[in-house]
Design an enzyme around this catalytic site. Structure first.
Site, mmCIF file in Angstrom:
data_model
loop_
_atom_site.group_PDB
_atom_site.id
_atom_site.type_symbol
_atom_site.label_atom_id
_atom_site.label_comp_id
_atom_site.label_asym_id
_atom_site.label_seq_id
_atom_site.Cartn_x
_atom_site.Cartn_y
_atom_site.Cartn_z
ATOM 1 N N CYS A 156 -20.210 -5.768 -9.763
ATOM 2 C CA CYS A 156 -19.501 -6.355 -10.735
ATOM 3 C C CYS A 156 -19.530 -7.589 -10.926
ATOM 4 O O CYS A 156 -19.608 -8.443 -10.282
ATOM 5 C CB CYS A 156 -18.121 -5.930 -10.422
ATOM 6 S SG CYS A 156 -16.807 -6.500 -11.509
ATOM 7 N N ASP A 183 0.855 -1.045 0.065
ATOM 8 C CA ASP A 183 -0.038 -0.085 -0.008
ATOM 9 C C ASP A 183 1.018 1.082 0.066
ATOM 10 O O ASP A 183 0.819 2.082 -0.948
ATOM 11 C CB ASP A 183 -0.821 -0.095 1.010
ATOM 12 C CG ASP A 183 -1.992 1.091 1.081
ATOM 13 O OD1 ASP A 183 -2.502 1.435 -0.169
ATOM 14 O OD2 ASP A 183 -2.257 1.698 1.958
ATOM 15 N N CYS A 208 -19.066 -3.030 -18.886
ATOM 16 C CA CYS A 208 -20.658 -3.237 -18.943
ATOM 17 C C CYS A 208 -21.246 -2.014 -18.457
ATOM 18 O O CYS A 208 -22.595 -2.004 -18.377
ATOM 19 C CB CYS A 208 -20.853 -4.373 -18.020
ATOM 20 S SG CYS A 208 -20.776 -4.500 -16.284
ATOM 21 N N CYS A 215 -20.820 -0.673 -12.756
ATOM 22 C CA CYS A 215 -20.117 0.023 -11.559
ATOM 23 C C CYS A 215 -20.449 1.505 -11.451
ATOM 24 O O CYS A 215 -20.917 2.244 -10.463
ATOM 25 C CB CYS A 215 -18.681 -0.170 -11.339
ATOM 26 S SG CYS A 215 -17.833 0.330 -12.876
ATOM 27 N N CYS A 235 -15.206 9.507 -4.497
ATOM 28 C CA CYS A 235 -15.479 8.369 -4.077
ATOM 29 C C CYS A 235 -15.971 8.142 -2.438
ATOM 30 O O CYS A 235 -15.285 8.928 -1.848
ATOM 31 C CB CYS A 235 -14.207 7.601 -4.085
ATOM 32 S SG CYS A 235 -14.597 5.829 -3.602
ATOM 33 N N CYS A 245 -11.765 -4.396 -18.539
ATOM 34 C CA CYS A 245 -12.690 -5.115 -17.765
ATOM 35 C C CYS A 245 -13.754 -5.325 -18.878
ATOM 36 O O CYS A 245 -13.692 -4.884 -19.904
ATOM 37 C CB CYS A 245 -13.015 -4.471 -16.582
ATOM 38 S SG CYS A 245 -13.947 -2.884 -16.718
ATOM 39 N N CYS A 269 -19.708 -0.582 -5.976
ATOM 40 C CA CYS A 269 -19.096 -0.863 -7.296
ATOM 41 C C CYS A 269 -18.735 -2.432 -7.291
ATOM 42 O O CYS A 269 -18.984 -2.956 -8.493
ATOM 43 C CB CYS A 269 -17.888 0.131 -8.018
ATOM 44 S SG CYS A 269 -16.330 -0.134 -6.429
ATOM 45 N N CYS A 315 -22.676 3.985 -8.815
ATOM 46 C CA CYS A 315 -21.625 4.812 -7.969
ATOM 47 C C CYS A 315 -22.574 5.828 -7.439
ATOM 48 O O CYS A 315 -22.888 6.650 -8.210
ATOM 49 C CB CYS A 315 -20.421 5.093 -8.709
ATOM 50 S SG CYS A 315 -19.553 6.079 -7.851
ATOM 51 N N CYS A 373 -16.619 1.762 1.124
ATOM 52 C CA CYS A 373 -17.619 1.431 0.218
ATOM 53 C C CYS A 373 -17.315 0.031 -0.739
ATOM 54 O O CYS A 373 -16.148 -0.055 -1.254
ATOM 55 C CB CYS A 373 -18.144 2.747 -0.688
ATOM 56 S SG CYS A 373 -19.370 2.496 -1.812
#
Length: 260
Positions: free
Chosen positions: A207, A93, A150, A153, A172, A147, A203, A157, A200
């Site tokens: 998926c 991270d 589609c 997401c 976000c 991805c 999304c 959102c 959160c």
């Protein structure tokens, strides 16, 4: 990397060297970095472990920073024993490495419209860590496919962070729950509507590439679920500990009784 992570791959350092993130950890990169060993740490638990939760699924398990970094540092030490002339630096991270890009280049998955890595087996319910090394080795075939695109997401959102030319990181909801100080009325209303005290998952849960995501095999995550936080609860060893109690208490005051 057996025993460290169930999913890992290697990409050339030169592929990400031009997009390094400026941070203090950058000083720990080996002087002659040649390879990035990228590891994914799946964290999805069974649904029963999320009953009554008011935090994101990633925060239900033990602090991934510590879990991933402990495993990566142990692996780096073993690699150093095997290759004493090479350098190995572990990151999780807090990393100068653009982790999703590196993971895609290492063949581990694809980048979603929400900017998360989506793997074939574990979906996007993974943490990413890496070992940067001076060791040169064979590399995986990169996976830079998109991805499914589609649009699901972006459609769900709640803040409109997904769907524009660039991901709206500051908009976000997960970022909003982590902000210091007072929130705007709109931000408070967003939190109330979604019921989350930290993070959160909206999304990710919509998926289709997450529909069959496998559960984690990592014992540190399996044995540590805390699905709900409350006023005065312990913060030690959790993913939200770094932000401090004031932010957690503020969020609890906004959503005192809600469950996800």
């Amino acid at each position: 990397m057996d025993g460290v992570s169930p999913l890992w791959g290697i990409c050339p350092f030169e592929k990400i060297s031009g997009s390094l993130i400026e941070c203090r950890a950058k000083s720990r990169l080996p002087e002659k970095s040649r390879s990035v060993i990228v590891a994914c740490f799946p964290y999805l638990l069974g649904e029963s472990e999320y009953k009554g939760r008011n935090i994101s699924k990633y925060a239900v398990v033990a602090d991934y920073h510590k879990v991933a970094l402990n495993r990566l540092e142990a692996a780096a030490a073993k690699l150093k024993e095997k290759y004493p002339d090479e350098e190995f630096a572990a990151f999780a991270d807090n990393s100068p490495v653009p982790e999703v890009r590196a993971a895609c280049l290492a063949g581990l998955g694809v980048r979603g419209e929400n900017t998360l890595l989506i793997t074939e087996k574990y979906g996007s319910y993974v943490f990413i860590g890496e070992i940067v090394t001076s060791l040169e080795t064979e590399y995986a075939e990169p996976n830079e496919k998109p991805c499914l695109k589609c649009g699901k997401c972006s459609a769900v959102c709640p803040s409109g962070a997904i769907g524009g030319k660039e991901f709206g990181k500051e908009k976000c909801l997960s970022a909003v729950t982590q902000k210091k100080g007072e929130l705007t009325k709109d931000e408070e209303q967003l939190m109330k509507e979604c019921g989350c005290v930290w993070g959160c998952d909206i999304c990710q849960d919509i998926c289709p590439m997450n529909a069959s995501a496998a559960q984690t095999e990592i014992e540190e995550f399996i044995s540590s679920p805390v699905a709900r936080i409350s006023h005065g609860c312990p913060l030690e060893g959790r993913a939200y500990e770094w932000r401090g109690r004031k932010v957690i208490e503020r969020n609890l005051n906004i959503n005192p009784e809600r469950s996800l």
